[in-house]
Design a protein around this motif. Structure first.
Motif, PDB file in Angstrom:
ATOM      1  N   GLY A  43       0.798  -1.228   0.000  1.00  0.00           N
ATOM      2  CA  GLY A  43       0.000   0.000   0.000  1.00  0.00           C
ATOM      3  C   GLY A  43       0.828   1.274   0.000  1.00  0.00           C
ATOM      4  N   SER A  44       2.172   1.155  -0.117  1.00  0.00           N
ATOM      5  CA  SER A  44       2.974   2.382  -0.057  1.00  0.00           C
ATOM      6  C   SER A  44       3.581   2.758  -1.414  1.00  0.00           C
ATOM      7  N   ASP A  45       3.038   2.172  -2.485  1.00  0.00           N
ATOM      8  CA  ASP A  45       3.592   2.442  -3.820  1.00  0.00           C
ATOM      9  C   ASP A  45       3.597   3.938  -4.144  1.00  0.00           C
ATOM     10  N   TYR A  46       2.480   4.606  -3.803  1.00  0.00           N
ATOM     11  CA  TYR A  46       2.370   6.034  -4.146  1.00  0.00           C
ATOM     12  C   TYR A  46       3.498   6.833  -3.483  1.00  0.00           C
ATOM     13  N   LEU A  47       3.736   6.500  -2.202  1.00  0.00           N
ATOM     14  CA  LEU A  47       4.789   7.201  -1.454  1.00  0.00           C
ATOM     15  C   LEU A  47       6.157   6.956  -2.078  1.00  0.00           C
ATOM     16  N   VAL A  48       6.417   5.706  -2.415  1.00  0.00           N
ATOM     17  CA  VAL A  48       7.736   5.350  -2.950  1.00  0.00           C
ATOM     18  C   VAL A  48       7.951   6.022  -4.315  1.00  0.00           C
ATOM     19  N   ILE A  49       6.907   6.022  -5.146  1.00  0.00           N
ATOM     20  CA  ILE A  49       7.040   6.686  -6.457  1.00  0.00           C
ATOM     21  C   ILE A  49       7.293   8.186  -6.248  1.00  0.00           C
ATOM     22  N   SER A  50       6.578   8.766  -5.286  1.00  0.00           N
ATOM     23  CA  SER A  50       6.773  10.200  -5.011  1.00  0.00           C
ATOM     24  C   SER A  50       8.201  10.473  -4.556  1.00  0.00           C
ATOM     25  N   ALA A  51       8.736   9.573  -3.726  1.00  0.00           N
ATOM     26  CA  ALA A  51      10.120   9.745  -3.257  1.00  0.00           C
ATOM     27  C   ALA A  51      11.091   9.669  -4.434  1.00  0.00           C
ATOM     28  N   VAL A  69      17.863   6.153  -3.718  1.00  0.00           N
ATOM     29  CA  VAL A  69      18.821   7.024  -4.429  1.00  0.00           C
ATOM     30  C   VAL A  69      19.567   6.190  -5.479  1.00  0.00           C
ATOM     31  N   LYS A  70      19.969   4.987  -5.070  1.00  0.00           N
ATOM     32  CA  LYS A  70      20.685   4.097  -5.983  1.00  0.00           C
ATOM     33  C   LYS A  70      19.776   3.700  -7.158  1.00  0.00           C
ATOM     34  N   LEU A  71      18.521   3.471  -6.840  1.00  0.00           N
ATOM     35  CA  LEU A  71      17.572   3.089  -7.893  1.00  0.00           C
ATOM     36  C   LEU A  71      17.429   4.210  -8.922  1.00  0.00           C
ATOM     37  N   VAL A  72      17.347   5.443  -8.453  1.00  0.00           N
ATOM     38  CA  VAL A  72      17.233   6.574  -9.384  1.00  0.00           C
ATOM     39  C   VAL A  72      18.471   6.641 -10.286  1.00  0.00           C
ATOM     40  N   ASP A  73      19.656   6.407  -9.692  1.00  0.00           N
ATOM     41  CA  ASP A  73      20.887   6.404 -10.503  1.00  0.00           C
ATOM     42  C   ASP A  73      20.813   5.321 -11.588  1.00  0.00           C
ATOM     43  N   THR A  74      20.355   4.130 -11.192  1.00  0.00           N
ATOM     44  CA  THR A  74      20.241   3.031 -12.164  1.00  0.00           C
ATOM     45  C   THR A  74      19.245   3.394 -13.264  1.00  0.00           C
ATOM     46  N   ALA A 107      13.611   6.491   5.348  1.00  0.00           N
ATOM     47  CA  ALA A 107      12.994   5.316   4.723  1.00  0.00           C
ATOM     48  C   ALA A 107      11.593   5.715   4.251  1.00  0.00           C
ATOM     49  N   VAL A 108      11.206   5.183   3.099  1.00  0.00           N
ATOM     50  CA  VAL A 108       9.869   5.471   2.571  1.00  0.00           C
ATOM     51  C   VAL A 108       9.198   4.142   2.228  1.00  0.00           C
ATOM     52  N   GLY A 109       8.048   3.912   2.813  1.00  0.00           N
ATOM     53  CA  GLY A 109       7.331   2.662   2.551  1.00  0.00           C
ATOM     54  C   GLY A 109       8.188   1.448   2.881  1.00  0.00           C
ATOM     55  N   GLY A 110       9.046   1.604   3.887  1.00  0.00           N
ATOM     56  CA  GLY A 110       9.905   0.490   4.294  1.00  0.00           C
ATOM     57  C   GLY A 110      11.176   0.362   3.461  1.00  0.00           C
ATOM     58  N   VAL A 111      11.357   1.228   2.466  1.00  0.00           N
ATOM     59  CA  VAL A 111      12.557   1.143   1.621  1.00  0.00           C
ATOM     60  C   VAL A 111      13.569   2.195   2.089  1.00  0.00           C
ATOM     61  N   PRO A 112      14.803   1.766   2.416  1.00  0.00           N
ATOM     62  CA  PRO A 112      15.813   2.740   2.849  1.00  0.00           C
ATOM     63  C   PRO A 112      16.096   3.776   1.753  1.00  0.00           C
ATOM     64  N   LYS A 113      16.334   5.003   2.210  1.00  0.00           N
ATOM     65  CA  LYS A 113      16.581   6.092   1.269  1.00  0.00           C
ATOM     66  C   LYS A 113      17.752   5.785   0.323  1.00  0.00           C
ATOM     67  N   GLU A 114      18.838   5.162   0.887  1.00  0.00           N
ATOM     68  CA  GLU A 114      19.996   4.861   0.018  1.00  0.00           C
ATOM     69  C   GLU A 114      19.585   3.985  -1.172  1.00  0.00           C
ATOM     70  N   GLN A 115      18.689   3.041  -0.878  1.00  0.00           N
ATOM     71  CA  GLN A 115      18.275   2.134  -1.955  1.00  0.00           C
ATOM     72  C   GLN A 115      17.483   2.908  -3.030  1.00  0.00           C
TER      73      GLN A 115
END
Ligand code: SF4
Lengths: 432, 124
Positions: free
Chosen positions: A204-212, A237-242, A227-235
């Motif tokens: 249920g936190s997809d919207y938050l994670v996409i917004s982040a 940031v790394k995802l955006v780089d990828t 952390a957003v929706g249980g996902v650490p911020k570093e992860q």
């Protein structure tokens, strides 16, 4: 014995077109290249042999002639003030055309299985558009592939092999090794287990994670919490780089987005993310459509009525407002007073309260197989199987239209014939 | 003990294989179960035992299965009539019922898993 090559599979939205089918005495004895889901569909099994009717839904059916069943179906529909015509995704576009004509004739609501699948995606597309591409483009070009809330290993078994992950393409000679695969899901699915990167978010936190992700992409990582929706911020940031490093990125999303809280707003946000990624590099986004021709119904309905589904003809002109005119809306409000369920199974795939209402009103079912809808039906009309016994057009999940051939001769009439006859009788009963 | 979970429903390959054969025991086997990780599953029974799941919208008995891909507190039932005995019908103004993210409780039970026909008969 006949061997038919390059046949199309009429099961999922991949609409694989490389199937080999062996036919002996008008029976399919072998199916090659299809996944096990597709092979099961093409081979078929115990069919409903003859039309059936009953007045009391708790009673037994009695077999009747096609004429009798068509007469009863026409009477039920012509006598209804607020009929619902639901299903369509397992039928060809030629069937949809006839169905929409009948819906117009009856002043009915016509809705398809997208209503419990990707209709929220359509709502998002109304607002944001869909930066998309054909699966061929993905196969030839994609070097970053994201599956968000979708599990193709189970739901679209050959998608990764034919189009998105393992396939070798014109600009991707290495196949799997040339692509980075990212899976975002609430549970570690079999698809996630094959990914290079798995991002587990709280349900249920997809919207938050996409917004982040959008904030990080916009250079505003500072505003994103640890952390957003249980996902650490570093992860994240790394995802955006990828994502940014891709030459051609492709995002495929499923019901993890359409059915979770926020519904169409999740997709709306995801499309915005894709639009923004296009400022950096090429990105496309595609819904993982379920049934092989659910996309076809959306297309036929849009060009016939102006709207893709949940169309209400009660006013004499098409009206569309999901939330008001979708199948479950009208069933839950107990507004529907008769239903035709065709090439879809509301009995199995609607919430209990909707099925409860179907159990209270006259129901006409047009389907090759006995299923939960049969259990609440009054009139059951068995038909030939589209895409196996009937030729016609279907739309792959990416909107490419493909022509299905007839693989064997049908023993039952087609949906088209049944719909034409019902329409004719409805007109006569109403004195048009 | 009673286990509180967040329930999601969805596709599986065997649900797909049996989807056109919904009167079969194969379909029941493919859809009338609930997956929990082994930590959660251990609180309500052994894999293969019967569990009763309740939500604000209904209740149903299914088989317990383990899947360690699930995080703690997340239950998964393949889409189909057993799952849909529990889902939230509210379409939230956009036509789509709540098939994922439903608060549910799970208990061990001796009650049997209803056949598809028996399950739908409850609605008549
Ligand atoms: S992936 Fe889909 S279309 Fe292809 S064979 Fe399997 S079920 Fe049929």
């Amino acid at each position: 014995m006949t061997v038919i090559t390059d046949a199309l599979c009429p099961f999922c939205g991949c609409t694989c077109d490389d199937i080999t089918v062996v036919v002996e005495d008008n029976k399919i004895t072998e199916v090659k290249h299809a996944c096990k889901v597709g092979a099961a569909k093409i081979k078929g099994h115990h069919r409903i042999k003859a039309p059936m009717m009953r007045t009391d839904k708790k009673g037994e059916f009695r077999e009747v002639s096609y004429d009798e069943a068509i007469e009863a179906a026409a009477k039920i529909l012509a006598g209804s003030k607020r009929p619902l015509m639901y299903g369509w995704a397992s039928a060809l576009c030629e069937v949809h055309k006839k169905g929409i004509l009948l819906a117009e004739e009856l002043g009915a609501i016509i809705d398809n299985t997208a209503t419990v699948c990707h209709a929220p995606s359509t709502l998002a597309v109304h607002e944001k558009g869909l930066p998309s591409a054909t699966l061929g483009q993905v196969k030839n070009r994609a070097d970053v592939v994201v599956f968000w809330g979708s599990n193709p290993v189970h739901a679209h078994p050959r998608h990764m092999g034919r189009y998105s992950v393992f396939a070798k393409g014109f600009f991707n000679e290495k196949g799997r090794r040339g692509r980075k695969v990212i899976v975002v899901d609430v549970r570690k699915t079999d698809t996630a287990a094959m990914a290079d990167e798995y991002i587990q978010l709280q349900q249920g936190s997809d919207y938050l994670v996409i917004s982040a992700l959008r904030a990080i992409l916009a250079g505003q990582a500072a505003v994103v919490p640890d952390a957003v929706g249980g996902v650490p911020k570093e992860q994240l940031v790394k995802l955006v780089d990828t994502l940014k490093a891709a030459k051609f990125g492709a995002v495929f999303f499923g019901m993890g987005l359409t059915q979770s809280i926020s519904r169409y707003k999740n997709i709306d946000n995801a499309i915005s993310l894709i639009t923004e990624l296009n400022a950096f590099t090429k990105y496309v986004i595609t819904p993982m459509r379920g049934h092989y021709n659910v996309t076809g119904f959306g297309n036929v309905c849009a060009w016939e009525t102006g709207y893709g589904t949940a169309v209400d003809f009660a006013r004499g002109a098409p009206y569309y407002n999901p939330g008001e005119t979708a199948a479950n809306d009208v069933l839950l409000r107990k507004e529907t007073d008769a239903a035709m369920i065709i090439a879809g199974d509301a009995g199995a795939h609607f919430p209990a309260d909707s099925v409860r209402h179907l159990a209270r009103i006259p129901v006409v079912q047009i389907d090759p197989y006995w299923n939960p809808t049969t259990e609440v039906a009054n009139v059951v009309i068995p038909v030939a199987i589209c895409g196996v016994e009937v030729e016609g057009t279907a739309y792959r999940m990416d909107g490419v239209s493909l022509r299905y051939r007839k693989l064997i001769e049908p023993e039952h009439p087609t949906d088209i014939e049944i719909l034409e006859k019902i329409t004719e009788r409805v007109r006569e009963i109403r004195g048009d | 003990m009673t286990l509180k979970v967040n329930l999601i429903t969805g596709r599986t390959i065997d649900q797909g294989v049996t989807i056109e054969n919904k009167t079969s025991s194969d379909y029941q086997e493919a859809t009338a179960y609930c997956e929990l990780n082994s930590n959660d599953a251990g609180k309500v029974g052994k894999p293969g035992s019967n569990i009763k799941i309740k939500t604000a919208h209904g209740e149903v008995v299914v088989k317990l299965k383990e899947n360690n891909g699930n995080p703690d507190g997340l239950a998964f039932i393949p889409m189909g009539p057993w799952a849909n005995a529990l889902v939230d019908p509210d379409t939230k103004g956009c036509g789509m019922p709540g098939f994922k993210g439903i608060q549910a409780t799970i208990d061990a039970t001796n009650e049997k898993v209803l056949l598809m026909k028996e399950l739908i008969a409850r609605y008549k």
